[in-house]
Design a protein around this motif. Structure first.
Motif, PDB file in Angstrom:
ATOM      1  N   VAL A  24      30.297  72.316  21.125  1.00 12.79           N
ATOM      2  CA  VAL A  24      30.439  73.289  22.362  1.00 12.79           C
ATOM      3  C   VAL A  24      31.351  73.596  22.812  1.00 12.79           C
ATOM      4  O   VAL A  24      32.478  72.650  22.871  1.00 12.79           O
ATOM      5  CB  VAL A  24      29.472  72.536  23.641  1.00 12.79           C
ATOM      6  N   VAL A  25      31.947  74.895  22.986  1.00 13.37           N
ATOM      7  CA  VAL A  25      33.196  75.266  23.210  1.00 13.37           C
ATOM      8  C   VAL A  25      33.583  74.717  24.653  1.00 13.37           C
ATOM      9  O   VAL A  25      32.725  74.472  25.529  1.00 13.37           O
ATOM     10  CB  VAL A  25      33.239  77.040  23.365  1.00 13.37           C
ATOM     11  N   LEU A  68      36.485  78.561  13.515  1.00  9.57           N
ATOM     12  CA  LEU A  68      37.517  79.128  12.275  1.00  9.57           C
ATOM     13  C   LEU A  68      38.460  77.733  12.397  1.00  9.57           C
ATOM     14  O   LEU A  68      39.168  77.747  11.390  1.00  9.57           O
ATOM     15  CB  LEU A  68      38.082  80.200  12.237  1.00  9.57           C
ATOM     16  N   LEU A  69      38.891  77.230  13.461  1.00  9.32           N
ATOM     17  CA  LEU A  69      40.002  75.982  13.546  1.00  9.32           C
ATOM     18  C   LEU A  69      39.243  75.102  13.261  1.00  9.32           C
ATOM     19  O   LEU A  69      39.930  73.977  12.693  1.00  9.32           O
ATOM     20  CB  LEU A  69      40.694  76.142  14.860  1.00  9.32           C
ATOM     21  N   GLN A  70      38.154  74.634  13.842  1.00  9.91           N
ATOM     22  CA  GLN A  70      37.439  73.299  13.482  1.00  9.91           C
ATOM     23  C   GLN A  70      36.539  73.343  12.443  1.00  9.91           C
ATOM     24  O   GLN A  70      36.052  72.136  11.795  1.00  9.91           O
ATOM     25  CB  GLN A  70      36.643  72.868  14.741  1.00  9.91           C
ATOM     26  N   SER A 120      40.508  75.962  19.191  1.00 12.31           N
ATOM     27  CA  SER A 120      39.106  76.373  18.641  1.00 12.31           C
ATOM     28  C   SER A 120      39.146  78.142  18.969  1.00 12.31           C
ATOM     29  O   SER A 120      39.947  78.695  19.685  1.00 12.31           O
ATOM     30  CB  SER A 120      38.137  76.124  20.086  1.00 12.31           C
ATOM     31  N   ALA A 121      38.678  78.716  17.464  1.00  9.79           N
ATOM     32  CA  ALA A 121      38.513  80.006  17.713  1.00  9.79           C
ATOM     33  C   ALA A 121      37.303  80.338  16.892  1.00  9.79           C
ATOM     34  O   ALA A 121      37.165  80.231  15.767  1.00  9.79           O
ATOM     35  CB  ALA A 121      39.637  80.553  16.659  1.00  9.79           C
ATOM     36  N   VAL A 179      38.543  82.609  21.938  1.00 13.08           N
ATOM     37  CA  VAL A 179      39.583  81.777  21.660  1.00 13.08           C
ATOM     38  C   VAL A 179      40.006  81.136  22.938  1.00 13.08           C
ATOM     39  O   VAL A 179      40.553  81.684  23.830  1.00 13.08           O
ATOM     40  CB  VAL A 179      40.887  82.465  21.299  1.00 13.08           C
ATOM     41  N   PRO A 180      39.429  79.926  23.272  1.00 13.54           N
ATOM     42  CA  PRO A 180      39.564  79.414  24.872  1.00 13.54           C
ATOM     43  C   PRO A 180      41.094  79.124  25.002  1.00 13.54           C
ATOM     44  O   PRO A 180      41.652  78.385  24.147  1.00 13.54           O
ATOM     45  CB  PRO A 180      38.720  78.117  24.556  1.00 13.54           C
ATOM     46  N   GLY A 181      41.451  79.266  26.175  1.00 19.23           N
ATOM     47  CA  GLY A 181      42.700  79.245  26.520  1.00 19.23           C
ATOM     48  C   GLY A 181      43.694  80.397  26.543  1.00 19.23           C
ATOM     49  O   GLY A 181      44.607  80.444  27.359  1.00 19.23           O
ATOM     50  N   LEU A 182      43.466  81.469  26.008  1.00 18.92           N
ATOM     51  CA  LEU A 182      44.114  82.611  25.826  1.00 18.92           C
ATOM     52  C   LEU A 182      43.731  83.153  27.120  1.00 18.92           C
ATOM     53  O   LEU A 182      42.523  83.465  27.667  1.00 18.92           O
ATOM     54  CB  LEU A 182      43.704  83.482  24.674  1.00 18.92           C
TER      55      LEU A 182
END
Length: 408
Positions: A118-119, A146-148, A366-367, A386-389
């Motif tokens: 889960v994001v 795409l990152l994980q 995460s993306a 993208v969480p954090g942006l």
């Protein structure tokens, strides 16, 4: 080298790099996707360039029954590029309004107990007056991180832009927007475009809002032919123009541009300053996007056809004192920043690898891609989260990156 997304191995060489990077030219894109207009409720592509004195092409795509905004804009160095831009924006909006992906209604805590990824809900853009709780059920969309390199659930509210709802229905805690929604001639092209947009919005939110000579772009020294043509066309139309380098720590070139009438320019109506933004691995493409988006913003206000602009926006646009102040600021600045060299590759898988690497280097873990492509339509559409942006939206709570800049 092809990239793996789920069970797909994807590669997409670039076939067009004049002013923008695509797998094929704007003319070929129009030829392929214009026949879809009736199916997607697009009634016309309207060339509104002639409503202004500038002459840089701007086209609108009209969808009267849209579930978000009914008018999409496109800009470019020629009419075909502007028309393709408007058409693709309208197409991606339709897909964002008609999300057809695997859904679940569940609590984040329950999904995790089942072993599902889960994001991070607490790093998503949220409304300032909202509380994010993992013990309350949400509607989720299944995507691919795409990152994980794994399937991951993201809130439906961060994917859909269907804003037709019962007014009694409570608003979701997350910001609903088109940021990170993009279409393309290939899924990788759409993903790269969506990531650049998210990085651009993050850079915009983190920029100080002021410019010094060190961050102002030396437009006179720009050698890219397309950028030069736009700057010269603005000057010929008695416009002042300035651009600022707002590149963030992510390291992907990003620019903010402002344009306004020169004092005393022969105009029958007052026009205020307008801005535009652009982000791309090639700094010349990023700057061109910012320049042409500023022209597009101006024509959007002149046409008056967007249904998401407030009366205050139009008031500011016709305020003579505001225009004079903007003109004085643009005239007083001395640009010193030169454009750097491009890091764009000759393929979209190459660009994607670079973008993901730069996000990872700045703390992103995460993306998530939600592939909104509909087989019956045939246009690749990507929604990236993208969480954090950061973002810059009315009523949005600043995230950790924005708070860090404010405390700097």
């Amino acid at each position: 080298m092809p990239v793996r997304i789920g069970d797909q191995l994807l590669a997409a060489p670039k076939g067009h790099t004049a002013g923008t990077h695509r797998t094929r030219s704007p003319a070929a894109t129009l030829q392929a996707y214009r026949p879809l207009m009736p199916r997607l409720g697009i009634t016309r592509l309207a060339d509104v360039t002639g409503l202004d004195v500038v002459g840089i092409p701007v086209v609108q795509a009209v969808r009267p029954n849209a579930r978000s905004v009914s008018v999409s804009q496109g800009k470019g160095v020629d009419r075909e590029a502007a028309a393709a831009s408007a058409l693709m924006e309208a197409i991606e909006a339709w897909h964002g309004e008609h999300v057809a992906v695997p859904l679940r209604y569940e609590r984040a805590t329950a999904l995790r107990r089942e072993g599902e990824a889960v994001v991070d809900l607490h790093r998503l853009p949220r409304r300032a007056d909202a509380e994010v709780r993992e013990d309350l059920p949400l509607l989720w969309c299944r995507g691919w991180d795409l990152l994980q390199d794994r399937p991951t659930w993201v809130p439906h509210a961060c994917v859909s832009i269907d804003f037709v709802r019962d007014p009694r229905e409570p608003l979701p805690p997350f910001i609903e927007s088109t940021s990170g929604l993009a279409s393309g001639n290939h899924l990788l092209e759409a993903i790269v475009h969506a990531l650049c947009e998210l990085i651009e919005r993050d850079a915009t939110a983190r920029s100080a809002g002021t410019a010094d000579d060190a961050s102002r772009v030396d437009l006179a020294g720009v050698t890219d032919a397309s950028c030069r043509a736009v700057v010269e066309r603005l000057a010929a139309a008695s416009m002042l123009v300035g651009a600022v380098d707002i590149t963030s720590d992510v390291g992907v070139p990003a620019y903010a541009c402002r344009i306004v009438d020169q004092p005393g320019a022969p105009r029958w109506a007052a026009r205020g300053a307008c801005g535009g933004y652009g982000c791309h691995l090639d700094p010349a493409v990023a700057l061109l996007r910012a320049l042409t988006e500023a022209v597009q913003t101006r024509l959007t206000l002149i046409a008056g056809s967007r249904d998401d602009l407030s009366f205050k926006t139009y008031e500011a646009f016709t305020d003579p004192q505001g225009s004079a102040d903007e003109a004085a600021g643009l005239a007083s600045g001395l640009g010193r920043r030169a454009l750097g060299s491009t890091s764009a590759t000759d393929s979209f898988e190459g660009d994607l690898e670079l973008l993901l690497g730069r996000l990872r280097a700045t703390g992103s873990s995460s993306a998530v891609l939600v592939d909104l492509t509909r087989a019956e339509i045939g246009v690749p559409v990507a929604r990236m989260i993208v969480p954090g942006l950061e973002g810059r939206f009315s009523g949005m709570a600043p995230g950790a990156r924005a708070r860090a800049r404010e405390g700097a």
